[in-house]
Design an enzyme around this catalytic site. Structure first.
Site, short mmCIF file in Angstrom:
data_model
loop_
_atom_site.label_atom_id
_atom_site.label_comp_id
_atom_site.label_asym_id
_atom_site.label_seq_id
_atom_site.Cartn_x
_atom_site.Cartn_y
_atom_site.Cartn_z
N LYS A 11 13.32 6.22 -13.69
CA LYS A 11 13.90 5.66 -12.58
C LYS A 11 13.09 4.50 -12.03
CE LYS A 11 17.50 8.93 -11.72
NZ LYS A 11 17.95 10.18 -10.96
N ARG A 116 15.21 18.70 -19.89
CA ARG A 116 15.64 19.08 -18.63
C ARG A 116 14.55 20.10 -18.08
NH1 ARG A 116 20.18 16.40 -15.98
NH2 ARG A 116 20.75 18.40 -15.08
N THR A 122 17.45 18.73 -9.87
CA THR A 122 17.89 17.59 -9.31
C THR A 122 17.06 17.16 -7.92
OG1 THR A 122 20.04 17.68 -10.18
CG2 THR A 122 19.88 16.04 -8.80
N ARG A 133 9.70 16.51 -11.50
CA ARG A 133 10.38 16.44 -10.19
C ARG A 133 9.74 17.15 -9.14
NH1 ARG A 133 16.59 16.35 -12.40
NH2 ARG A 133 16.94 13.90 -12.32
N ASN A 153 14.29 10.87 -7.41
CA ASN A 153 13.81 12.14 -8.19
C ASN A 153 13.05 11.44 -9.55
OD1 ASN A 153 15.99 11.64 -9.64
ND2 ASN A 153 17.20 13.51 -9.25
N HIS A 156 16.17 10.21 -14.94
CA HIS A 156 17.13 10.97 -15.65
C HIS A 156 17.06 11.58 -16.79
CE1 HIS A 156 21.49 11.33 -17.15
NE2 HIS A 156 21.03 10.64 -18.10
N GLU A 167 25.55 8.68 -23.88
CA GLU A 167 24.51 7.80 -23.23
C GLU A 167 23.50 6.89 -24.13
OE1 GLU A 167 23.99 11.01 -19.30
OE2 GLU A 167 22.34 10.44 -20.65
P1 ADP Z 1 20.53 15.01 -12.61
O1 ADP Z 1 19.89 13.83 -12.52
O2 ADP Z 1 19.68 16.07 -12.28
O3 ADP Z 1 21.24 15.24 -13.87
P2 ADP Z 1 22.97 14.76 -11.36
O4 ADP Z 1 23.77 14.16 -12.47
O5 ADP Z 1 23.95 15.83 -10.59
O6 ADP Z 1 21.67 15.10 -11.40
O7 ADP Z 1 22.91 13.48 -10.46
C1 ADP Z 1 22.49 12.06 -10.50
C2 ADP Z 1 21.73 11.52 -9.63
O8 ADP Z 1 22.33 11.49 -8.50
C3 ADP Z 1 20.46 12.64 -9.33
O9 ADP Z 1 19.35 12.63 -10.08
C4 ADP Z 1 20.04 12.03 -7.88
O10 ADP Z 1 19.23 10.96 -8.12
C5 ADP Z 1 21.41 11.66 -7.34
N1 ADP Z 1 22.17 12.74 -6.52
C6 ADP Z 1 22.67 13.68 -7.12
N2 ADP Z 1 23.32 14.59 -5.98
C7 ADP Z 1 22.74 13.82 -4.74
C8 ADP Z 1 22.72 14.10 -3.42
N3 ADP Z 1 23.44 15.07 -3.00
N4 ADP Z 1 22.46 13.18 -2.37
C9 ADP Z 1 21.67 12.14 -3.04
N5 ADP Z 1 21.59 11.68 -4.13
C10 ADP Z 1 22.00 12.89 -5.08
MG MG Z 2 23.08 14.48 -14.59
#
Ligand code: ADP
Ligand code: MG
Length: 198
Positions: A11, A116, A122, A133, A153, A156, A167
């Site tokens: 990102k 992952r 996350t 992360r 973070n 993705h 994707e």
């Molecule tokens: P991941 O990236 O670990 O698969 P998710 O798909 O649940 O996580 O969420 C996508 C992205 O949205 C996260 O990587 C993060 O950047 C953002 N995100 C998720 N939950 C939150 C939250 N509660 N507050 C702020 N940003 C969030």
């Molecule tokens: Mg995700």
């Protein structure tokens, strides 16, 4: 099984923090094979498509956020998972469309789960040490929600094989994905290790 593929994005914060090399190194040394890579500045429409390829993403991410607040003894911003993700998605569009990202396809056995694991959970506050992360960021939902932005973070990584395939179609044209042999495939996957000794 050895052809499983996953999509990983570095990102904009990962690019800005000069972590491209460090991040690629961590996936590369696992034995996963890089099958595609590009740099791009995504549009916010592209980001919305990316996150909504999985019809469950809105609900699951909202529920995950609520659970994480409650585990810390904090009140979540809302009890409605969809209300939470409506805000998260808007913030994600601003975040990921803010500058260049690196998009990569990593291939190999269990590619989705291995990527992952290397990426970590996350929320950086609770991501395990030793993950990308967990090692390189210190953000939390509490801080990012208070500031009205997505949690930063760095990465993705696709959440499932189905999500990964959808994707990848969104980020790469078929001729940008390269099938090739790596010498190390033999030590990773061959049933017999004949031919090492001369
Ligand atoms: P991941 O990236 O670990 O698969 P998710 O798909 O649940 O996580 O969420 C996508 C992205 O949205 C996260 O990587 C993060 O950047 C953002 N995100 C998720 N939950 C939150 C939250 N509660 N507050 C702020 N940003 C969030
Ligand atoms: Mg995700």
């Amino acid at each position: 099984m050895t052809k499983e593929r996953t999509l990983v994005l570095i990102k904009p914060d990962g690019v800005q923090r000069s972590l491209i090399g460090e991040i690629i190194k961590r996936y590369e040394r696992s034995g996963l094979k890089l099958a595609g890579m590009k740099m791009a500045v995504p549009t916010s429409e592209h980001i919305e498509k990316h996150y909504t390829v999985d019809p469950n993403w809105r609900r699951v991410t909202g529920e995950k956020t609520i659970k994480s607040y409650k585990e810390k003894g904090l009140a979540p911003p809302s009890e409605d998972p969809l209300a939470i993700t409506a805000i998260i998605l808007e913030n994600l569009k601003k975040y990921i469309a803010s500058g260049p990202v690196i998009a990569m396809i990593w291939q190999g056995v269990h590619a989705v789960k291995i990527a992952r694991k290397i990426t970590g959970g996350t929320e950086p506050l609770t991501s395990d040490v030793g993950t990308i992360r967990g090692d390189f960021v210190l953000d939390s939902y509490q801080l990012s929600d208070a500031d009205g932005r997505a949690v930063r973070n760095l990465i993705h990584a696709s959440g499932s094989v189905d999500e990964a395939e959808k994707e990848i179609l969104l980020w790469f044209k078929p001729d940008e994905i390269i099938n090739y042999r790596l010498v190390q495939d033999e030590i990773l996957y061959d049933v017999n290790l004949d031919g090492i000794l001369e």
